[in-house]
Design a protein around this motif. Sequence first.
Motif, PDB file in Angstrom:
ATOM      1  N   GLY A 194      44.191  46.333  49.581  1.00 33.79           N
ATOM      2  CA  GLY A 194      45.623  45.805  49.075  1.00 33.79           C
ATOM      3  C   GLY A 194      46.365  46.764  48.266  1.00 33.79           C
ATOM      4  N   TYR A 195      45.540  47.303  47.279  1.00 31.78           N
ATOM      5  CA  TYR A 195      45.867  48.132  46.274  1.00 31.78           C
ATOM      6  C   TYR A 195      46.583  49.469  46.846  1.00 31.78           C
ATOM      7  N   PRO A 196      47.682  49.811  46.402  1.00 31.67           N
ATOM      8  CA  PRO A 196      48.407  49.412  45.161  1.00 31.67           C
ATOM      9  C   PRO A 196      49.401  48.559  45.205  1.00 31.67           C
ATOM     10  N   GLY A 197      49.245  47.689  46.146  1.00 31.19           N
ATOM     11  CA  GLY A 197      50.211  46.462  46.461  1.00 31.19           C
ATOM     12  C   GLY A 197      49.292  45.307  46.072  1.00 31.19           C
ATOM     13  N   THR A 198      49.606  44.003  46.634  1.00 32.85           N
ATOM     14  CA  THR A 198      48.842  42.784  46.030  1.00 32.85           C
ATOM     15  C   THR A 198      47.602  42.874  46.573  1.00 32.85           C
ATOM     16  N   TYR A 199      46.635  42.233  45.716  1.00 31.45           N
ATOM     17  CA  TYR A 199      45.272  42.256  46.042  1.00 31.45           C
ATOM     18  C   TYR A 199      44.592  41.199  45.393  1.00 31.45           C
ATOM     19  N   GLU A 200      43.253  40.810  45.858  1.00 30.68           N
ATOM     20  CA  GLU A 200      42.590  39.672  45.355  1.00 30.68           C
ATOM     21  C   GLU A 200      41.734  40.153  44.360  1.00 30.68           C
ATOM     22  N   THR A 201      41.174  39.269  43.321  1.00 33.15           N
ATOM     23  CA  THR A 201      39.989  39.553  42.195  1.00 33.15           C
ATOM     24  C   THR A 201      39.215  38.454  42.268  1.00 33.15           C
ATOM     25  N   GLY A 202      38.005  38.720  41.576  1.00 34.22           N
ATOM     26  CA  GLY A 202      37.118  37.695  41.535  1.00 34.22           C
ATOM     27  C   GLY A 202      35.851  37.951  42.525  1.00 34.22           C
ATOM     28  N   LYS A 203      35.972  39.111  43.189  1.00 33.08           N
ATOM     29  CA  LYS A 203      34.917  39.376  44.313  1.00 33.08           C
ATOM     30  C   LYS A 203      33.679  39.936  43.453  1.00 33.08           C
ATOM     31  N   ALA A 204      32.588  39.358  44.054  1.00 38.52           N
ATOM     32  CA  ALA A 204      31.092  39.588  43.425  1.00 38.52           C
ATOM     33  C   ALA A 204      30.961  41.215  43.776  1.00 38.52           C
ATOM     34  N   ILE A 205      30.439  41.945  42.722  1.00 35.50           N
ATOM     35  CA  ILE A 205      30.249  43.118  43.276  1.00 35.50           C
ATOM     36  C   ILE A 205      28.561  43.346  43.359  1.00 35.50           C
ATOM     37  N   ASN A 206      28.374  44.075  44.437  1.00 35.36           N
ATOM     38  CA  ASN A 206      26.586  44.106  44.712  1.00 35.36           C
ATOM     39  C   ASN A 206      26.315  45.605  44.373  1.00 35.36           C
TER      40      ASN A 206
END
Length: 426
Positions: A343-355
């Motif tokens: 979604g970046y550079p528009g709206t996006y979600e955060t808080g996703k776990a990084i593996n």
Amino acid sequence: MNILIIGSGGREHALAWKLKQSRHCEGLFIAPGNAGTALCGTNLALEVSDFDGLSQACITHQVSLVIVGPEEPLVKGITDFFSDNEATKHIQVIGPSMAASQLEGSKTFAKSFMQHHGIPTAAYKEFTIDNYDEGVAYIRQHSLPIVLKADGLAAGKGVLICQSQLEALAEFELMIIRSKFGEAGKKVVIEEFLSGIEISVFVVTDGKHYVLLPEAKDYKRIGQGDKGLNTGGMGAVSPIPFFDDTLREKAETRIIKPTIAGLQKDKLDYKGFIFIGLMITNGEPYVIEYNCRLGDPETEVIIPRLKNDLVELFSAIARQELNTIQIDIDERAAATIVAVSGGYPGTYETGKAINGLDEEPLEDCIVFHSGTKPADDTVVTNGGRVLAVTALGSNIKEASELAQYMMEQLYFEDMYYRPDIGYEFP
Ligand code: AMP
Ligand code: GLY
């Protein structure tokens, strides 16, 4: 010595990673930092413009060197804040004074500085509400495309390249009459469009002398082949093969030396980085913009190529003895690829776990964090730009391929990156 880095992106992680390697670095603090900087030192939960909080933290932690990553605190005067304050004036701040930071903070200031000191740049005129009608007439007779620039900081969105007079007139009205960019856009620079190849040149100065760091190129567009919306930067490479001795010599003689001399003549106190955006037009360099800091993601390719001890470099700035420093560069090429939230550079979600962050990176690879934060026993996404994976190789293609291979070992939901960073350098 104890050191504080201000900022929270990939640039600051790269600086922390490098400073940590110096034998002169005892305590390392990063404000506010990210999950990557937390691996190099201690994060402090302080915002970059909280000057009281930052100076208090420096006193508490006996910090004697501060490196300012982003432009906002510089343009707001953090360097003067520290030097004017009895309790913090002994602390060396790497970053220009408020007045000198106007080179980035005000396009009209930068343009008039260049004009005054004979530094090649695009022809321009500046307008406000007071000469609005003149601006309209100026646009009507201007060749295409027309470049409009909001005077002040506008989060990287203040430059518009208009393909018609009609579009330029509409944008001009939006900026000046309808405050599209707030106060930042109440003054507008209208300038000639320069076509050519862009390159980022990095200089460190102590106000008298300078040294040149490796040059870089960043990839600003979201899509492959440089298509789509502008971003903060989707990747970078260094060195730039066409930036040869002839071009470097031209850049030093016509741009860098007159810039340093101009700062001295105008009594602008400058101890820090100057990031010069150059446009190479028919083999001749022109200044597109000055920035009073390092670039992000350019830092993630420059710093890994720099062999010098960074604390020694900064100490030489403090003593105004940069002329005694010999810059030592790794001959290998570096490429960094930025992984962003869907979604970046528009709206996006955060808080996703990084593996994949627990594994040791592959040889010649470094995983820098941009928008990340620690959460319980994992690391989660915390911004648009999430990771910057840097690799070194014998040429740009090799470095970029290795960075991509390393990136494939990492994962978060809706992760996106450009697989073509450095594509034009086979
Ligand atoms: P800036 O915010 O000054 O970095 O400008 C953003 C981008 O706009 C630059 O990186 C260039 O790609 C482009 N740009 C700015 N000024 C000009 C110009 N006069 N001619 C062509 N492109 C420009
Ligand atoms: N990568 C461009 C910037 O840091 O401004």
